[in-house]
Design a protein around this motif. Structure first.
Motif, short mmCIF file in Angstrom:
data_model
loop_
_atom_site.label_atom_id
_atom_site.label_comp_id
_atom_site.label_asym_id
_atom_site.label_seq_id
_atom_site.Cartn_x
_atom_site.Cartn_y
_atom_site.Cartn_z
N TYR A 71 42.69 -19.00 6.30
CA TYR A 71 41.46 -19.14 5.50
C TYR A 71 41.26 -17.75 4.83
O TYR A 71 40.94 -17.96 3.76
CB TYR A 71 40.35 -19.61 6.34
N THR A 72 41.35 -16.73 5.46
CA THR A 72 40.95 -15.45 4.99
C THR A 72 42.14 -15.12 3.84
O THR A 72 41.51 -14.93 2.64
CB THR A 72 41.23 -14.31 5.93
N LEU A 97 26.96 -12.16 14.58
CA LEU A 97 27.32 -12.93 13.46
C LEU A 97 26.77 -14.40 13.40
O LEU A 97 26.24 -15.02 12.43
CB LEU A 97 28.77 -12.98 12.85
N MET A 98 27.20 -14.96 14.55
CA MET A 98 27.10 -16.44 14.74
C MET A 98 25.56 -16.78 14.92
O MET A 98 25.18 -17.81 14.68
CB MET A 98 27.85 -16.87 15.96
N ILE A 100 30.81 -26.57 9.28
CA ILE A 100 30.59 -27.78 10.16
C ILE A 100 29.48 -27.52 11.10
O ILE A 100 29.25 -28.25 12.07
CB ILE A 100 31.74 -28.12 11.12
N HIS A 101 28.45 -26.90 10.62
CA HIS A 101 26.84 -26.73 11.31
C HIS A 101 27.12 -26.16 12.83
O HIS A 101 26.41 -26.89 13.53
CB HIS A 101 26.38 -28.02 11.18
N LEU A 102 28.22 -25.48 12.98
CA LEU A 102 28.12 -24.79 14.30
C LEU A 102 27.56 -23.62 14.52
O LEU A 102 27.40 -23.17 15.58
CB LEU A 102 29.69 -24.73 14.70
N LEU A 140 32.30 -18.44 8.55
CA LEU A 140 32.27 -19.38 7.38
C LEU A 140 32.63 -20.83 7.49
O LEU A 140 32.15 -21.81 7.24
CB LEU A 140 33.32 -18.72 6.43
N MET A 141 33.97 -20.79 8.71
CA MET A 141 34.35 -22.29 8.90
C MET A 141 33.29 -22.92 9.69
O MET A 141 32.92 -24.11 9.46
CB MET A 141 35.67 -22.00 9.57
#
Lengths: 286, 314
Positions: free
Chosen positions: B50-51, A221-222, A139-141, A134-135
């Motif tokens: 964050y979690t 996931l990524m 930031i579009h990584l 999510l992070m």
């Protein structure tokens, strides 16, 4: 490995051998099945003895693996190599520097730093993957090489190992001598400490390489783009198509692809056994 | 664990050297640690924070869904929802059960094999050590794919053998899913644990066993009364790692799902959390992750406290 004394243990010795043989059959038989199956045609996989050869189609299978989906298997192998070599190289250097610093300098917060590194070793990795995703998407990584490379560059376990080795193997006198000779702190690290720590660096590199090569959760996931995926994600993607339908990947291809993807690790494991053991035992013996 | 103590002692000797040269050492420490600490903070600490943060919020959609949903503070309600969800509770219970059965079995097997390999008269030690460790050298995903085919209806040579005996055996049926996954874990990790225990056994001075033999102690007695207590730290370490490993169970069930569609996508807590992410409900996933992390923490540290209280230093 000295010769056992005359006290022939007799039947007990054969019993022990028998137990160990049964255990090794349990551990080796599935791998044997994988090897035998990678030499079979798709049809032969469903008939006959699973643990023995049928028509020998290994080369045909290998050819099919590398031809499937426009030869994407090459790309997957190259991606895995990039992630594993790049991530392991960077993380090893960073870990060596941090471990050396934690072992050889005294400063406020040293124990706190080391304890948080230790705690991080115990954090279940899959729990980090979701928030990282999510992070990174903010930031579009996501869906870039960096999405997998960046997290691979941090290895708390490597820092832990590096600190132990640096503490045990880099003598304070040598560092002091370097200082008296007027060498800068970084130069002492780069020319003296790194050389002394080199066996440990191989171990750290090896463990990180294997961790990245075998990682599945983070990349799956990524990376939605299958041209960026490592081989683990690629193969599971093929397996998920369950051999049904027109776009399905036949079982013989999945099995052969899985077998090929294990080769680099088995070679590393067999050729660098010494380093494996030193890493595994770092935490368990006194 | 014990190494930490040694380190502290070793660090003290360096301290004198550092103090002599005083402040000059401050700058390199910061520069040397930054390449690790900055990414560590960004890629380890930040996701954890964050979690926790996300688990306290909830997406609020306006009645008609015409405006974009907004995030509102919701206290512990995500936790209440997660714990009220029968599927998630079931997944927690499932990994607890798998762990309670599989971890002791695997570690007993690992300890037994390590003791046999350590016995002086054992033959072909090198071969056996390699054979037992081989599963660990295979990527976990490859091992899981391999086992998924070894148990898949139609492909499975095990079911085929059972058929020869006139038995119907489907290792992917609901009743056998947990034992099948337990077997995958045992196969994959016994050798790794065995090697850790075996290395600890090798560090025991030979004189101890020799003295015991002189006193008429049997090989079994030596193993049980002398060796096992001495490798206690290794057993504690492998147990803690196994507890954490079981808590994060995902690969094996996810890959088994490809040949066993009856395996639900909430089979383990991580699997359930990923399912929530795929449904774009990250707040639920975050709460589920925190619950799982706490559970793993409580179990592994509870175990550590338990063995510490039972006497014996660690």
């Amino acid at each position: 490995m000295s010769a056992a004394p005359r006290q022939s243990a007799g039947p007990a010795r054969w019993l022990v051998l028998g137990v160990l043989l049964v255990a090794s059959v349990y551990f080796l038989a599935p791998v044997w099945w994988l090897l035998v199956s990678s030499t079979k045609t798709n049809a032969d996989l469903f008939s006959g003895n699973g643990f023995w050869f049928a028509r020998f189609a290994l080369f045909d299978n290998v050819q099919q693996v590398f031809a499937q989906q426009g030869g994407i298997y090459w790309q997957w192998l190259a991606n895995s190599a990039l992630y594993a070599v790049g991530g392991a190289a960077v993380s090893t250097l960073i870990a060596a520097l941090a471990g050396y610093t934690l072992a050889k300098y005294r400063f406020r917060g040293r124990e706190l730093t080391f304890n948080s590194v230790l705690a991080a070793v115990l954090v279940p990795q899959p729990l980090l993957a979701v928030p990282l995703y999510l992070m990174f998407s903010q930031i579009h990584l996501v869906n870039t090489y960096w999405a997998v490379l960046l997290p691979s560059m941090v290895s708390p376990f490597g820092v832990y190992l590096a600190r132990i080795y640096a503490g045990a193997s880099v003598p304070d006198e040598v560092i002091e001598a370097g200082r008296i000779d007027g060498a800068g702190e970084f130069r002492i690290f780069a020319t003296i400490a790194l050389r002394v720590m080199s066996p440990a660096l191989v171990t750290i590199f090896l463990f990180q390489f294997v961790a990245i090569w075998t990682n599945y959760l983070l990349p799956v996931l990524m990376l939605a783009n299958d041209h960026l995926q490592p081989v683990t994600v690629g193969i599971v993607g093929w397996q998920a198509q369950r051999g049904i339908g027109p776009s399905a990947v036949p079982f013989n291809i999945v099995i052969t692809a899985a077998a090929i993807s294990a080769i680099p690790l088995v070679v590393l494991f067999l050729s660098l056994q010494r380093f494996w053991r030193s890493g595994l035992t770092a935490g368990s013996t006194k | 664990m014990t190494t930490a103590l040694h380190e502290r002692a070793a660090g003290r000797t360096t301290a004198d050297g550092a103090r002599r040269t005083g402040r000059r050492r401050g700058r390199p420490v910061v520069l040397f640690l930054a390449p690790f600490l900055l990414p560590f903070a960004a890629l380890y600490l930040a996701p954890i924070g964050y979690t926790v943060y996300q688990s306290l919020f909830r997406m609020h959609r306006s009645g008609l869904g015409l405006t974009a949903p907004t995030q509102v503070f919701s206290g512990l309600s995500n936790y209440a929802t997660a714990l009220g969800d029968a599927d998630f509770r079931g997944s927690l219970l499932r990994v607890l059960l798998i762990g309670a059965v599989q971890v002791p079995l695997m570690l007993l097997l690992a300890l037994g094999l390590a003791l046999l390999l350590d016995a002086r008269s054992t033959l072909f030690k090198r071969f056996f050590r390699l054979a037992f460790f081989l599963p660990y050298a295979l990527p976990g995903v490859v091992g899981a794919i391999m086992w998924s085919y070894l148990v898949a209806p139609g492909l499975s040579p095990i079911s085929a053998a059972a058929r020869h005996l006139g038995l119907h055996l489907d290792l992917t049926s609901n009743a056998l899913l947990a034992p099948t996954i337990g077997n995958m874990l045992t196969w994959g990790w016994t050798g790794y644990n065995m090697l850790i225990i075996y290395s600890a056994l090798q560090a025991i001075p030979a004189e101890l066993s020799e003295a015991a033999t002189m006193d008429g102690c049997s090989a079994f007695g030596i193993a049980w009364r002398i060796k096992v207590p001495l490798v206690r730290p290794a057993l504690v370490l492998t147990t803690v790692f196994s507890i954490i490993g079981t808590a994060q169970l995902y690969n094996e069930p996810a890959i088994l799902h490809n040949v066993a569609p009856n395996l639900p996508s909430t089979y383990t807590p991580i699997y359930a959390a990923y399912d929530a992410v795929n449904a774009n409900n990250f707040n639920a996933a975050a709460a589920e992750s925190v619950i799982l992390a706490l559970l793993a923490f409580v179990l592994s540290f509870g175990f550590l406290k338990l063995v510490q209280r039972r006497g014996g230093s660690l």
